[in-house]
Every structure is written in structure tokens, then in C-alpha cells.
Design an enzyme around this catalytic site. Structure first.
Site, PDB file in Angstrom:
ATOM      1  N   LEU A  40      58.202   5.730  31.062  1.00  0.00           N
ATOM      2  CA  LEU A  40      57.455   4.565  31.541  1.00  0.00           C
ATOM      3  C   LEU A  40      58.066   4.187  32.878  1.00  0.00           C
ATOM      4  O   LEU A  40      59.289   4.065  32.995  1.00  0.00           O
ATOM      5  CB  LEU A  40      57.560   3.405  30.542  1.00  0.00           C
ATOM      6  CG  LEU A  40      56.671   2.182  30.819  1.00  0.00           C
ATOM      7  CD1 LEU A  40      55.197   2.570  30.813  1.00  0.00           C
ATOM      8  CD2 LEU A  40      56.924   1.087  29.780  1.00  0.00           C
ATOM      9  N   ASP A  41      57.229   4.017  33.893  1.00  0.00           N
ATOM     10  CA  ASP A  41      57.715   3.811  35.257  1.00  0.00           C
ATOM     11  C   ASP A  41      58.698   2.652  35.362  1.00  0.00           C
ATOM     12  O   ASP A  41      58.645   1.685  34.597  1.00  0.00           O
ATOM     13  CB  ASP A  41      56.538   3.558  36.194  1.00  0.00           C
ATOM     14  CG  ASP A  41      55.649   4.772  36.348  1.00  0.00           C
ATOM     15  OD1 ASP A  41      56.145   5.892  36.151  1.00  0.00           O
ATOM     16  OD2 ASP A  41      54.455   4.590  36.656  1.00  0.00           O
ATOM     17  N   TYR A  42      59.569   2.751  36.331  1.00  0.00           N
ATOM     18  CA  TYR A  42      60.590   1.733  36.610  1.00  0.00           C
ATOM     19  C   TYR A  42      59.971   0.348  36.773  1.00  0.00           C
ATOM     20  O   TYR A  42      60.511  -0.652  36.292  1.00  0.00           O
ATOM     21  CB  TYR A  42      61.349   2.140  37.872  1.00  0.00           C
ATOM     22  CG  TYR A  42      62.423   1.190  38.336  1.00  0.00           C
ATOM     23  CD1 TYR A  42      63.625   1.069  37.628  1.00  0.00           C
ATOM     24  CD2 TYR A  42      62.254   0.438  39.495  1.00  0.00           C
ATOM     25  CE1 TYR A  42      64.617   0.204  38.070  1.00  0.00           C
ATOM     26  CE2 TYR A  42      63.244  -0.423  39.946  1.00  0.00           C
ATOM     27  CZ  TYR A  42      64.425  -0.544  39.228  1.00  0.00           C
ATOM     28  OH  TYR A  42      65.417  -1.398  39.665  1.00  0.00           O
ATOM     29  N   SER A  44      57.061  -0.654  35.577  1.00  0.00           N
ATOM     30  CA  SER A  44      56.120  -0.965  34.502  1.00  0.00           C
ATOM     31  C   SER A  44      56.884  -1.544  33.317  1.00  0.00           C
ATOM     32  O   SER A  44      58.099  -1.386  33.198  1.00  0.00           O
ATOM     33  CB  SER A  44      55.351   0.285  34.078  1.00  0.00           C
ATOM     34  OG  SER A  44      54.572   0.780  35.152  1.00  0.00           O
TER      35      SER A  44
END
Length: 310
Positions: A40-42, A44
Site C-alpha cells: 500500500l503506497d506510502y 495511502s
């Protein structure tokens, strides 16, 4: 086996170490030998599943098993019905088309926690929330999807993984899955594995288009990995038609066919002696310099017809 469901906060890496000193999962979960399923993106927020069950981890991470993930996305502006439909069909991200998604414009903002850093938005442009459910995992996919249809993402929250919900978990909080949840997840992944048993990874040279519809302005043989193979039943029927795809058969005659599987002769009125072998062609030899000067082996053909080629 341990199965941990974590609500990852904003600006936290989905890993346990970082050389630059940024926050990681280790700041919230101290259980050893567990690893995140996917990423999961930084920037997000939302659900991350961690486990030491390697088999389940593989099933959840492998794209061909189609594990659905639901995101709540705050975008700049209010998407039009056409933009939402474009997201549903699939979006061209230049590196490939996204697969069809389940998309709905939420009537109101979901009840969420305050983000550690406030969302930056322009006062004169309204914002709205969209729910997007996908089973792909391309890099920063949701953000690229909304930007591609003209509505940049301002905030992104993963609300669910399969049937696991974020519910009341606050940022940084985690809980262990119940036995019932683990059993349901395992059975679901086993069913996905069985369904993917006939799956074959598409070749890079194939053509893929969302919904099986090839855009009118698409270039031939353009690859859009992750979509659906263009052609479907039509491509199968075409392959059964004699000469319809003669070049793909690899035969020399097919490559020179006139479209109906038969050899197309050279136009009438060709110059006598035009059957002379041309240097460079496969299996041919250059003729002697005196070729065509009355030698018995190269008699001219009938006028207006094919040359005397044996």
C-alpha cells in the site's frame, strides 16, 4: 500461523525497515516473522494484511487469483457519468489498460479518521468521494486511473481486502483475524486457485482491450497488459477461415496470398524473362551474367501471361 489486519497510517512504508528513517510497519506491529501481503503506497491509508502463512500470502499477492480490494478515493471535482463509465471499462495508463472495475460515486463522504496531515485542496473546486473495487495491482493504479479521466486523487483509503473490512480500526491499530475469518479467506483463495487453473499468461505481443472492444484509434499489435484479449470468438472464427490469417501460418505462399489463400500471380504485361532469380531471396541463387540471352534454360513465357517459371 498469525494473521494480522492493520490500518496503515498516512506516510508509513509497507515494510519493516527503512534506511532513511521513515516510519514503517515495525513502529506499529512487533510480531516477528510476519510479512505484508502486497503493498500500500506510502501516501495511502487503510488495510494491510500481514501473515507468516506463505501459501496464503502467495495466493493473495498473485494477480491472476483476482483478489478484490476496495478503495475510498477523494478526488478533485465531481466525476461525470462518462468519467465513471470510463473507469468501469478500463483506463489507458500508457503502460497498459486497467481491467474493468466496480465504480460508484458515493453520495457523501465516508466516516473516516482525521489524517495526520490535512488534505490540500483548492477552495474554489469541490471534492467528492468515489468507491473503486479492483483486483489488479499496478503501481499507484488508483491514482493514475482517476488522473487519467481528469479527476486527481487527493486522499486514498483502502477499505477492504476480499471480505475483510477496516471497520473501527484506527490508524496504527491492528487485530488478529478470527478463526472464522481465516477459514473463509482460505476457502475463498482455494476457490480462486481452482478457477485460475486454466489461466495462461498472455504473450507480450498479444492485443488486449477492456471488455474485448478494440479502440478505433488503436495501433495494431499494441500491447495493453492486464486487459482482455481482443477478438474473442471473432478471432477464433477468423482463424478457421482459409487464408484469413495466411501470414501467421509461416508458409511462403500464404505470405504472398491475395487474401483468399491462393497465390496471386504478377500483373499481366510483365517483361519477358522476369522469372530471373533475384539475389537475396531465401533459396534462390543469382543467375549468370549471360542469363536471358537466348539460353535454352530460360525461354520466354507466353505474351501477357506468367513467365516460363517451372
Amino acid at each position: 500461523m498469525r494473521y494480522i489486519l492493520l490500518n496503515k497510517p498516512y506516510e508509513v512504508l509497507t515494510q519493516f525497515t527503512d534506511e532513511t528513517g521513515r516510519k514503517t510497519l515495525k513502529d506499529f506491529v512487533s510480531i516477528p516473522n510476519i510479512y505484508p501481503v502486497g503493498r500500500l503506497d506510502y501516501d495511502s491509508e487503510g488495510l494491510v494484511l500481514l501473515t507468516d502463512d506463505k501459501q496464503l500470502q502467495h495466493r493473495l499477492s498473485e494477480p491472476r487469483f483476482k483478489v478484490p480490494k476496495t478503495y475510498w478515493v477523494q478526488v478533485e471535482g465531481i466525476p461525470t457519468p462518462e468519467a465513471l463509465e470510463n473507469l468501469r471499462r478500463g483506463v489507458d495508463l500508457k503502460t497498459g489498460f486497467t481491467t474493468p472495475a466496480e465504480v460508484a460515486l458515493l453520495p457523501e463522504a465516508p466516516e473516516l479518521w482525521e489524517r495526520s496531515k490535512p488534505v490540500r485542496f483548492r477552495a474554489n473546486i469541490p471534492t467528492s468521494w468515489v468507491q473503486i473495487r479492483i483486483s489488479q495491482g499496478m503501481n499507484r493504479q488508483v491514482r493514475k486511473m482517476t488522473a487519467a479521466v481528469g479527476y486527481p486523487t487527493l486522499r486514498l483509503v483502502r477499505a477492504s481486502i476480499a471480505d475483510l473490512q477496516v471497520d473501527q480500526l484506527q490508524p496504527g491499530e491492528w487485530r488478529e483475524l478470527t478463526k472464522i475469518e481465516v477459514q473463509a479467506l482460505t476457502e475463498d483463495m482455494a476457490a480462486q486457485t481452482a478457477a485460475a487453473g486454466t489461466f495462461k499468461t498472455p504473450s507480450k505481443g498479444s492485443e488486449y482491450w477492456p471488455g474485448g472492444v478494440r479502440p478505433a484509434d488503436a495501433k495494431p499489435a499494441q500491447n495493453s497488459a492486464g486487459g482482455y484479449k481482443w477478438g474473442g470468438f471473432g478471432a477464433q472464427n477468423e482463424a478457421k477461415t482459409p487464408g484469413a490469417n495466411a501470414r501467421s501460418t509461416g508458409s511462403r505462399g500464404g505470405a504472398r496470398s491475395g487474401g483468399n489463400g491462393t497465390f496471386s500471380p504478377k500483373p499481366t504485361g510483365s517483361k519477358t524473362g522476369s522469372n530471373r532469380a533475384t539475389p537475396g531471396k531465401t533459396g534462390s541463387k543469382p543467375g549468370p551474367k549471360s542469363a536471358g540471352r537466348g539460353t535454352t534454360s530460360r525461354k520466354p513465357g507466353p505474351a501477357g501471361g506468367r513467365s516460363g517459371r517451372s
